[in-house]
Design an enzyme around this catalytic site. Structure first.
Site, mmCIF file in Angstrom:
data_model
loop_
_atom_site.group_PDB
_atom_site.id
_atom_site.type_symbol
_atom_site.label_atom_id
_atom_site.label_comp_id
_atom_site.label_asym_id
_atom_site.label_seq_id
_atom_site.Cartn_x
_atom_site.Cartn_y
_atom_site.Cartn_z
ATOM 1 N N TYR A 207 24.113 74.724 47.996
ATOM 2 C CA TYR A 207 25.412 74.077 47.815
ATOM 3 C C TYR A 207 26.408 74.490 48.896
ATOM 4 O O TYR A 207 27.323 73.749 49.219
ATOM 5 C CB TYR A 207 26.004 74.424 46.444
ATOM 6 C CG TYR A 207 25.608 73.486 45.330
ATOM 7 C CD1 TYR A 207 24.273 73.253 45.050
ATOM 8 C CD2 TYR A 207 26.571 72.860 44.551
ATOM 9 C CE1 TYR A 207 23.904 72.404 44.022
ATOM 10 C CE2 TYR A 207 26.213 72.012 43.516
ATOM 11 C CZ TYR A 207 24.876 71.787 43.263
ATOM 12 O OH TYR A 207 24.531 70.951 42.245
ATOM 13 N N ASP B 152 20.826 70.127 33.136
ATOM 14 C CA ASP B 152 20.960 68.765 32.586
ATOM 15 C C ASP B 152 19.759 68.432 31.710
ATOM 16 O O ASP B 152 19.885 67.797 30.664
ATOM 17 C CB ASP B 152 21.064 67.717 33.714
ATOM 18 C CG ASP B 152 22.511 67.406 34.083
ATOM 19 O OD1 ASP B 152 23.381 68.265 33.833
ATOM 20 O OD2 ASP B 152 22.764 66.311 34.619
ATOM 21 N N ASP C 271 21.282 73.521 38.396
ATOM 22 C CA ASP C 271 21.979 72.248 38.180
ATOM 23 C C ASP C 271 21.034 71.260 37.505
ATOM 24 O O ASP C 271 21.384 70.614 36.508
ATOM 25 C CB ASP C 271 22.450 71.692 39.533
ATOM 26 C CG ASP C 271 23.124 70.338 39.392
ATOM 27 O OD1 ASP C 271 23.980 70.204 38.493
ATOM 28 O OD2 ASP C 271 22.792 69.424 40.164
ATOM 29 N N LYS D 5 10.856 78.879 43.494
ATOM 30 C CA LYS D 5 9.801 78.061 44.108
ATOM 31 C C LYS D 5 9.134 78.943 45.150
ATOM 32 O O LYS D 5 9.086 78.632 46.348
ATOM 33 C CB LYS D 5 10.433 76.785 44.714
ATOM 34 C CG LYS D 5 9.455 75.770 45.232
ATOM 35 C CD LYS D 5 8.697 75.003 44.155
ATOM 36 C CE LYS D 5 7.647 74.096 44.777
ATOM 37 N NZ LYS D 5 6.710 73.515 43.787
ATOM 38 N N ASP E 219 9.075 73.577 39.143
ATOM 39 C CA ASP E 219 8.457 72.318 38.674
ATOM 40 C C ASP E 219 7.778 72.495 37.328
ATOM 41 O O ASP E 219 7.953 71.686 36.411
ATOM 42 C CB ASP E 219 7.506 71.727 39.741
ATOM 43 C CG ASP E 219 6.512 72.731 40.300
ATOM 44 O OD1 ASP E 219 6.624 73.934 39.997
ATOM 45 O OD2 ASP E 219 5.606 72.313 41.057
#
Ligand code: IPM
Ligand code: MG
Length: 315
Positions: A104, A215, A211, A154, A187
């Site tokens: 970000y 959600d 983020d 990751k 993932d």
């Protein structure tokens, strides 16, 4: 209590999504309770002028690096989840998202249009101390709960993730031997959140992964309108519902206020140390839900004001 303008309203009034006056007020406050940000009128303007930019700036200015997003499935709302009731029942997890670093904010960034074709760049960057301080939040929260911390990265592809995993593992062994630490790749974590949400207790992850996963977790609980969040750092805490500004229902008086009410409960807990009062607000929300006081997103007919009144009555 003081209020200041922010986001689309502030752009309209001053041209700046985060006017200096609002920022000064926020910095001097013990805590900040914020409304949702974003408006379609600004979808096509330059990134610098968008309401979202104000949000990213206020997070950075207040140095609130720890974003706490609980996803709790209320009994009364189990049938509202897109998942089968037996899968979602008992879901009670917290996502701890790093909020002031990563891709970000990392540099270099931008779109270089000087060559034969435009090239876009963003940089994911984390230092040891940034990883350590957010992981510490995750471990501490887990200590007060089921003592399971899932660190998401990751590491099979990203170098920042390899450092992330190394630092989290070291910190756990050194300071939090009572918390069980597991690592998951982002993932497969995304899969597990929908196949077995009850597995999770506290999840700690970097900004972008957090983020996305927050959600995903939010929607499991029936309505994103239910979910509160806290963004914490060294000083002033920032509290906001997880949902967006829902421009489609603006001004109709039917927005779900539970997420904001629950954010104020988090404010009582984390900024003011008022645990009993925070729990009382949360219990009042449960009670209002159980008695069927629901806004349209929860397949009910209550208005925003009616929900507020029901929660106050339950308190
Ligand atoms: C959130 C939002 C923001 C983010 C946007 C509005 C900038 O999606 O708080 O999760 O990406 O952090
Ligand atoms: Mg988001």
């Amino acid at each position: 209590m003081q209020s200041g303008i922010f986001g689309a309203a502030a752009i309209r009034a001053t041209g700046d999504p985060l006017p200096a006056e609002t920022l000064t007020m926020a910095k001097a406050a013990g805590a900040v309770l914020m409304g949702a940000v974003g408006h379609p009128d600004f979808d096509t303007v330059a990134p610098e002028k968008r309401p979202e930019k104000g949000l990213l700036r206020v997070r950075k200015e207040l140095a609130v690096f720890a974003n706490i997003r609980p996803a709790y499935c209320y009994k009364a709302l189990e049938t509202m989840s897109p998942l089968r009731q037996e899968v979602v029942s008992g879901t009670d997890l917290i996502i701890v998202r790093e909020l002031t670093g990563g891709i970000y904010y990392g540099t270099p960034r931008g779109v270089d249009r000087s060559g034969p074709e435009p090239i876009g760049t963003n940089t994911m960057v984390y230092s040891r101390s940034e990883i350590e301080r957010i992981a510490r939040w995750g471990f501490k929260l887990a200590q007060g709960r089921r003592k399971l911390l899932t660190s998401v990265d990751k590491a099979n592809v990203l170098d920042t993730s390899q450092l992330w995993r190394e630092v989290v593992t070291e910190l756990g062994a050194k300071e939090f031997p009572d918390v069980k630490l597991e690592h998951q790749l982002v993932d497969s974590c995304a899969m597990l959140i929908i196949t077995k949400p009850t597995h999770f207790d506290v999840v700690v992850t970097e900004n972008l992964f957090g983020d996305i996963l927050s959600d995903e977790a939010a929607v499991l609980t029936g309505s994103i309108g239910m979910l509160p969040s806290a963004s914490l750092g060294e000083r002033t805490g920032l509290y906001e519902p997880v949902h967006g500004s829902a421009p489609d229902i603006a001004g109709k008086g039917i927005a779900n206020p539970y997420g904001t009410i629950l954010s104020s409960a988090m404010m009582l807990r984390h900024s003011f140390g008022l645990e009993k009062e925070a729990a009382a607000v949360e219990a009042a929300v449960s009670k209002a839900l159980n008695s069927g006081v629901r806004t349209r997103d929860l397949k009910g007919e209550a208005t925003t004001t009616q929900v507020g009144a029901a929660v106050v009555a339950a308190l």
